[in-house]
Design an enzyme around this catalytic site. Structure first.
Site, PDB file in Angstrom:
ATOM      1  N   TYR A 157       4.195 -13.842 -14.489  1.00 14.42           N
ATOM      2  CA  TYR A 157       3.354 -12.941 -13.975  1.00 14.42           C
ATOM      3  C   TYR A 157       1.904 -13.370 -14.372  1.00 14.42           C
ATOM      4  CZ  TYR A 157       1.048  -8.245 -13.245  1.00 14.42           C
ATOM      5  OH  TYR A 157       0.204  -7.370 -12.614  1.00 14.42           O
ATOM      6  N   ASN A 210       7.488  -8.563   4.120  1.00  8.55           N
ATOM      7  CA  ASN A 210       7.555  -9.125   2.790  1.00  8.55           C
ATOM      8  C   ASN A 210       6.509 -10.393   2.825  1.00  8.55           C
ATOM      9  OD1 ASN A 210       9.770  -7.726   1.601  1.00  8.55           O
ATOM     10  ND2 ASN A 210      11.085  -9.300   2.381  1.00  8.55           N
ATOM     11  N   LYS A 242      -1.248 -14.704 -11.844  1.00  5.79           N
ATOM     12  CA  LYS A 242      -2.436 -13.730 -11.461  1.00  5.79           C
ATOM     13  C   LYS A 242      -3.620 -14.742 -11.785  1.00  5.79           C
ATOM     14  CE  LYS A 242      -1.059  -9.899 -10.185  1.00  5.79           C
ATOM     15  NZ  LYS A 242      -1.139  -9.324  -9.115  1.00  5.79           N
ATOM     16  N   ALA A 280       0.734  -1.377  -0.005  1.00  8.26           N
ATOM     17  CA  ALA A 280      -0.188   0.051  -0.128  1.00  8.26           C
ATOM     18  C   ALA A 280       0.954   1.365   0.027  1.00  8.26           C
ATOM     19  CB  ALA A 280      -0.752   0.010   1.230  1.00  8.26           C
TER      20      ALA A 280
HETATM   21  P1  NAP Z   1       3.795  -0.832  -7.736  1.00  2.00           P
HETATM   22  O1  NAP Z   1       3.439   0.595  -8.111  1.00  2.00           O
HETATM   23  O2  NAP Z   1       4.723  -1.305  -8.343  1.00  2.00           O
HETATM   24  O3  NAP Z   1       3.609  -0.897  -6.202  1.00  2.00           O
HETATM   25  C1  NAP Z   1       3.804  -2.216  -5.805  1.00  2.00           C
HETATM   26  C2  NAP Z   1       3.556  -2.253  -4.366  1.00  2.00           C
HETATM   27  O4  NAP Z   1       3.774  -3.740  -3.894  1.00  2.00           O
HETATM   28  C3  NAP Z   1       4.654  -1.556  -3.372  1.00  2.00           C
HETATM   29  O5  NAP Z   1       3.725  -0.902  -2.410  1.00  2.00           O
HETATM   30  C4  NAP Z   1       5.512  -2.466  -2.995  1.00  2.00           C
HETATM   31  O6  NAP Z   1       6.110  -2.056  -1.770  1.00  2.00           O
HETATM   32  C5  NAP Z   1       4.829  -3.541  -3.006  1.00  2.00           C
HETATM   33  N1  NAP Z   1       5.164  -4.998  -2.860  1.00  2.00           N
HETATM   34  C6  NAP Z   1       6.242  -5.415  -3.619  1.00  2.00           C
HETATM   35  N2  NAP Z   1       6.754  -6.542  -3.176  1.00  2.00           N
HETATM   36  C7  NAP Z   1       6.136  -6.801  -2.169  1.00  2.00           C
HETATM   37  C8  NAP Z   1       6.537  -7.676  -1.004  1.00  2.00           C
HETATM   38  N3  NAP Z   1       7.229  -8.994  -1.219  1.00  2.00           N
HETATM   39  N4  NAP Z   1       5.732  -7.725   0.107  1.00  2.00           N
HETATM   40  C9  NAP Z   1       5.093  -6.659   0.444  1.00  2.00           C
HETATM   41  N5  NAP Z   1       4.865  -5.520  -0.467  1.00  2.00           N
HETATM   42  C10 NAP Z   1       5.233  -5.717  -1.540  1.00  2.00           C
HETATM   43  O7  NAP Z   1       2.522  -1.808  -8.270  1.00  2.00           O
HETATM   44  P2  NAP Z   1       0.840  -1.303  -8.864  1.00  2.00           P
HETATM   45  O8  NAP Z   1       1.016  -1.088 -10.214  1.00  2.00           O
HETATM   46  O9  NAP Z   1       0.450  -0.660  -8.029  1.00  2.00           O
HETATM   47  O10 NAP Z   1       0.423  -2.801  -8.868  1.00  2.00           O
HETATM   48  C11 NAP Z   1      -0.386  -3.303  -7.586  1.00  2.00           C
HETATM   49  C12 NAP Z   1      -1.130  -4.403  -7.975  1.00  2.00           C
HETATM   50  O11 NAP Z   1      -1.942  -4.512  -8.873  1.00  2.00           O
HETATM   51  C13 NAP Z   1       0.012  -5.773  -8.256  1.00  2.00           C
HETATM   52  O12 NAP Z   1      -0.605  -6.816  -7.686  1.00  2.00           O
HETATM   53  C14 NAP Z   1      -0.081  -5.672  -9.794  1.00  2.00           C
HETATM   54  O13 NAP Z   1       0.126  -7.026 -10.275  1.00  2.00           O
HETATM   55  C15 NAP Z   1      -1.616  -5.600 -10.114  1.00  2.00           C
HETATM   56  N6  NAP Z   1      -1.687  -4.886 -11.298  1.00  2.00           N
HETATM   57  C16 NAP Z   1      -1.283  -3.733 -11.762  1.00  2.00           C
HETATM   58  C17 NAP Z   1      -1.517  -3.308 -13.092  1.00  2.00           C
HETATM   59  C18 NAP Z   1      -1.199  -1.702 -13.574  1.00  2.00           C
HETATM   60  O14 NAP Z   1      -1.137  -1.516 -14.906  1.00  2.00           O
HETATM   61  N7  NAP Z   1      -0.471  -1.034 -12.690  1.00  2.00           N
HETATM   62  C19 NAP Z   1      -2.356  -3.940 -13.810  1.00  2.00           C
HETATM   63  C20 NAP Z   1      -2.772  -5.279 -13.261  1.00  2.00           C
HETATM   64  C21 NAP Z   1      -2.585  -5.641 -12.252  1.00  2.00           C
HETATM   65  P3  NAP Z   1       7.325  -1.243  -1.726  1.00  2.00           P
HETATM   66  O15 NAP Z   1       6.991   0.332  -2.035  1.00  2.00           O
HETATM   67  O16 NAP Z   1       8.116  -1.116  -0.444  1.00  2.00           O
HETATM   68  O17 NAP Z   1       8.538  -1.615  -2.631  1.00  2.00           O
END
Ligand code: NAP
Length: 246
Positions: A154, A62, A158, A12
């Site tokens: 990935y 994590n 998913k 978050a």
């Molecule tokens: P993001 O901006 O890269 O942010 C990722 C978040 O996950 C960060 O808060 C990060 O924490 C945290 N994280 C990563 N590895 C972790 C771990 N091992 N334990 C706990 N926290 C962890 O990603 P996002 O685009 O917001 O994506 C959020 C979710 O939506 C993901 O599941 C992604 O697969 C899904 N999603 C995203 C998209 C898109 O277009 N963006 C599309 C489909 C699905 P830190 O800040 O501490 O690194």
């Protein structure tokens, strides 16, 4: 809407998870802002929520660590008495064509995205059963439904989340716990920022709505599934993608 509710949102500190945490807090939930390593970003989310009159705290963990997740959930239940809403949002990508994909890149994506979801759900279930209810929302992806070249790891993680969501939903449906998935399409975050402008333009032009999604678009769907309005919905995948997949 979520007064007296406690919500844990994984990942978050940034992007979609940040928007989910902000919205749940704005609607009255006490929010635990989980993050992996970016403490400054997590603290900034907590500060913003508190400045807006909400209640939040940050917790580093994590999600791929079984024991650490148990400790986090035990801590939250001890401090707040329950976890009413769990949002499994933490996720990573390690994209490559399968021919070039390393075992490590396959495993690390599965460990965070799919196994992380298993860890949080497994540990939260007992307190939710004790509490006679709860909401679990797992963030999957459009590519978990459609597949995507260069994202075999990935997409598999998913797609796994979708099967996992439906199975757990069936196990706990009679216990007042709903388990659903939200499948975002192309959303403007750090995860998609790595793409070149021309790739982003191509994707935008291919979308029926002709715009990239905002993290808030996903947060709206999550808040709906966490609300009383969604009490008869379980085991579903809600796609939030501007028409990308229909
Ligand atoms: P993001 O901006 O890269 O942010 C990722 C978040 O996950 C960060 O808060 C990060 O924490 C945290 N994280 C990563 N590895 C972790 C771990 N091992 N334990 C706990 N926290 C962890 O990603 P996002 O685009 O917001 O994506 C959020 C979710 O939506 C993901 O599941 C992604 O697969 C899904 N999603 C995203 C998209 C898109 O277009 N963006 C599309 C489909 C699905 P830190 O800040 O501490 O690194």
């Amino acid at each position: 809407m979520f007064k007296e509710k406690v919500a844990l949102v994984t990942g978050a500190s940034r992007g979609i998870g940040r928007a989910i945490a902000m919205q749940l807090a704005a609607k009255g939930a006490k929010v635990i802002v989980n993050y992996a390593g970016n403490q400054a970003a997590a603290d900034a989310v907590v500060k913003e929520i508190n400045e807006q009159g909400g209640e939040a705290f940050a917790y580093q963990c994590n999600v791929n660590d079984f024991t650490a997740v148990k400790e986090m959930i035990d801590y939250i239940v001890k401090e707040y008495g329950a976890i009413d809403i769990l949002v499994n949002n933490a996720g990573i990508t390690k994209d490559n064509l399968l021919l070039k994909m390393s075992e490590q890149d396959f495993d690390s994506v599965m460990d965070v995205n799919l196994k992380g979801c298993f860890h949080t759900c497994k540990h939260v279930l007992r307190p939710m059963l004790k509490n006679r209810g709860g909401r679990i929302i797992n963030i999957t992806s459009v590519v978990g439904v459609t597949g995507n070249s260069g994202q075999a790891n990935y997409s598999a993680s998913k797609a796994g989340i979708i099967g996992f969501t439906k199975s757990v939903a069936k196990e706990v449906a009679a216990k007042g716990i709903t388990v659903n998935a939200v499948a975002p399409g192309f959303i403007q975050t750090d995860m998609t920022d790595v793409l070149s402008e021309s790739v982003k333009n191509d994707i935008t032009n291919s979308l029926p709505m002709k715009r990239i999604g905002a993290p808030e678009d996903v947060a709206n769907a999550v808040c709906f599934l966490a609300s009383d309005d969604a009490s008869y919905i379980t085991g579903q995948v809600l796609e939030v993608n501007g028409g990308m997949n229909m």
